[in-house]
Design an enzyme around this catalytic site. Structure first.
Site, short mmCIF file in Angstrom:
data_model
loop_
_atom_site.label_atom_id
_atom_site.label_comp_id
_atom_site.label_asym_id
_atom_site.label_seq_id
_atom_site.Cartn_x
_atom_site.Cartn_y
_atom_site.Cartn_z
N LYS A 1 -85.39 -57.14 2.58
CA LYS A 1 -86.61 -56.57 2.01
C LYS A 1 -86.34 -55.11 1.66
O LYS A 1 -85.93 -54.32 2.51
CB LYS A 1 -87.77 -56.65 2.99
N ASP B 1 -90.50 -55.02 -2.25
CA ASP B 1 -91.83 -54.75 -1.69
C ASP B 1 -92.36 -53.44 -2.26
O ASP B 1 -92.35 -52.41 -1.58
CB ASP B 1 -91.66 -54.67 -0.15
N LYS C 1 -95.51 -53.23 -3.83
CA LYS C 1 -96.98 -53.21 -3.73
C LYS C 1 -97.63 -52.60 -4.97
O LYS C 1 -98.38 -51.62 -4.89
CB LYS C 1 -97.43 -52.47 -2.47
N LEU C 2 -97.38 -53.21 -6.12
CA LEU C 2 -97.90 -52.68 -7.38
C LEU C 2 -99.43 -52.76 -7.42
O LEU C 2 -100.02 -53.74 -6.96
CB LEU C 2 -97.31 -53.46 -8.56
N ASP D 1 -102.40 -51.25 -10.23
CA ASP D 1 -102.86 -50.41 -11.35
C ASP D 1 -103.66 -51.33 -12.27
O ASP D 1 -103.99 -52.46 -11.90
CB ASP D 1 -101.64 -49.80 -12.06
N THR E 1 -102.30 -53.74 7.23
CA THR E 1 -102.57 -53.91 8.67
C THR E 1 -102.89 -52.57 9.34
O THR E 1 -103.33 -52.54 10.48
CB THR E 1 -101.38 -54.58 9.39
N ARG F 1 -86.90 -53.21 12.84
CA ARG F 1 -86.15 -52.59 13.94
C ARG F 1 -85.52 -53.56 14.93
O ARG F 1 -84.51 -53.22 15.54
CB ARG F 1 -87.06 -51.58 14.66
O1 C5P Z 1 -89.43 -52.42 12.31
P1 C5P Z 1 -90.48 -53.46 12.00
O2 C5P Z 1 -90.03 -54.88 12.29
O3 C5P Z 1 -91.81 -53.11 12.61
O4 C5P Z 1 -90.63 -53.37 10.41
C1 C5P Z 1 -91.54 -54.19 9.73
C2 C5P Z 1 -91.37 -54.07 8.25
O5 C5P Z 1 -92.48 -54.72 7.65
C3 C5P Z 1 -91.39 -52.65 7.71
O6 C5P Z 1 -90.63 -52.68 6.48
C4 C5P Z 1 -92.85 -52.40 7.43
O7 C5P Z 1 -93.07 -51.44 6.43
C5 C5P Z 1 -93.26 -53.78 6.92
N1 C5P Z 1 -94.69 -54.09 7.00
C6 C5P Z 1 -95.41 -54.03 8.17
N2 C5P Z 1 -96.74 -54.35 8.18
C7 C5P Z 1 -97.33 -54.72 7.06
C8 C5P Z 1 -96.62 -54.81 5.86
C9 C5P Z 1 -95.28 -54.47 5.87
O8 C5P Z 1 -94.86 -53.72 9.20
N3 C5P Z 1 -98.58 -55.07 7.08
#
Ligand code: C5P
Length: 243
Positions: free
Chosen positions: A35, A62, A64-65, A67, A125, A216
């Protein structure tokens, strides 16, 4: 209960090109996709994208467009030559914007390109019920997620990005073909970091997630490849157990 293994997409959450290249190399053949978000794409544009695509892994772009319909459609056309497997827009852009994005993605096929599956982001979220009320949106985030997901499906979107705790309701309402892409995943025993509501890979798969976006839990591991392998093995194992 789903009977197929959820795919694992590793989030390249870094603007550091060397680090991103290292991740892609270590994870090539280990995860189901990468991603790439705004922080990497805005720093390194299509050149950086091409570097990561050399891994041969499918890519979820990702961005997120959001407009007016014409602008988003042109953005989708501009991105189409990169041939991402998944590309997303904000459902908050409305029905016409999503349909314009879906139509523009479909045009890629006519131009000899592999068209992306278009996804919608429903409610971020990071927004709680009080934040929605501040914006004049009544009801719970869950109600709004379901409403926007139905609008997304009716306007050409192939799925949504959702929190793990919305999988059940979305799967029940949207049927089995609508893709559910789920971040906020933590293998049992690993740190939650800044995520407030996390779910294990096995539980998200059992609830009906198609793709788990994992940052992570893979990127901060001493051995990224081993961490990815372990997550996939546990997903496979829990499927076998459910049989
Ligand atoms: O490190 P972690 O597993 O928390 O990363 C989650 C990934 O998913 C990151 O790229 C974060 O920006 C993305 N993301 C998220 N919650 C969302 C949408 C995307 O954590 N609602």
């Amino acid at each position: 209960m789903s009977d197929k293994r959820a795919q694992v997409y590793a989030a390249i959450d870094t603007p550091d090109k060397g680090r991103a290249a290292d991740m892609a190399e270590q994870l090539s053949g280990r995860v189901d996709g990468l991603k790439i978000g705004m922080e990497f794409f805005y720093a390194h544009n299509s050149v950086g994208y091409a570097m990561l695509a050399q891994s041969g892994l499918p890519i979820f772009l990702d961005l997120k467009l959001h407009d007016i319909p014409n602008t988003v459609a042109q953005a989708v056309r501009a991105l189409a030559p990169l041939e991402p497997t998944l590309l997303n827009v904000h459902a908050g852009g409305g029905a016409a914007m999503m349909q314009a994005a879906a139509d523009a993605a479909g045009d890629a096929n006519d131009n000899g390109l592999r068209a992306p599956t278009m996804l919608a982001v429903t409610i971020l979220t990071s927004l709680a019920e009080a934040d929605l009320h501040d914006m004049g949106i009544s009801g719970t985030p869950r109600d709004q997620v379901l409403r926007l997901a139905a609008l997304a499906r009716a306007n050409g979107m192939g799925g949504v990005v959702c929190s793990a705790h919305e999988i059940d309701a979305l799967r029940a309402e949207m049927g089995s073909d609508f893709k559910l892409i789920v971040p906020g995943i933590r293998p049992s025993g690993s740190a939650a970091h800044d995520q407030k509501r996390v779910m294990s890979p096995e539980a998200a798969q059992a609830a009906g997630a198609d793709i788990l976006v994992i940052g992570r839990a893979i990127s901060a591991a001493d051995d990224m490849a081993a961490s990815a392998d372990a997550i996939k093995a546990s997903l496979q194992h829990s499927l076998a157990e459910a049989d």
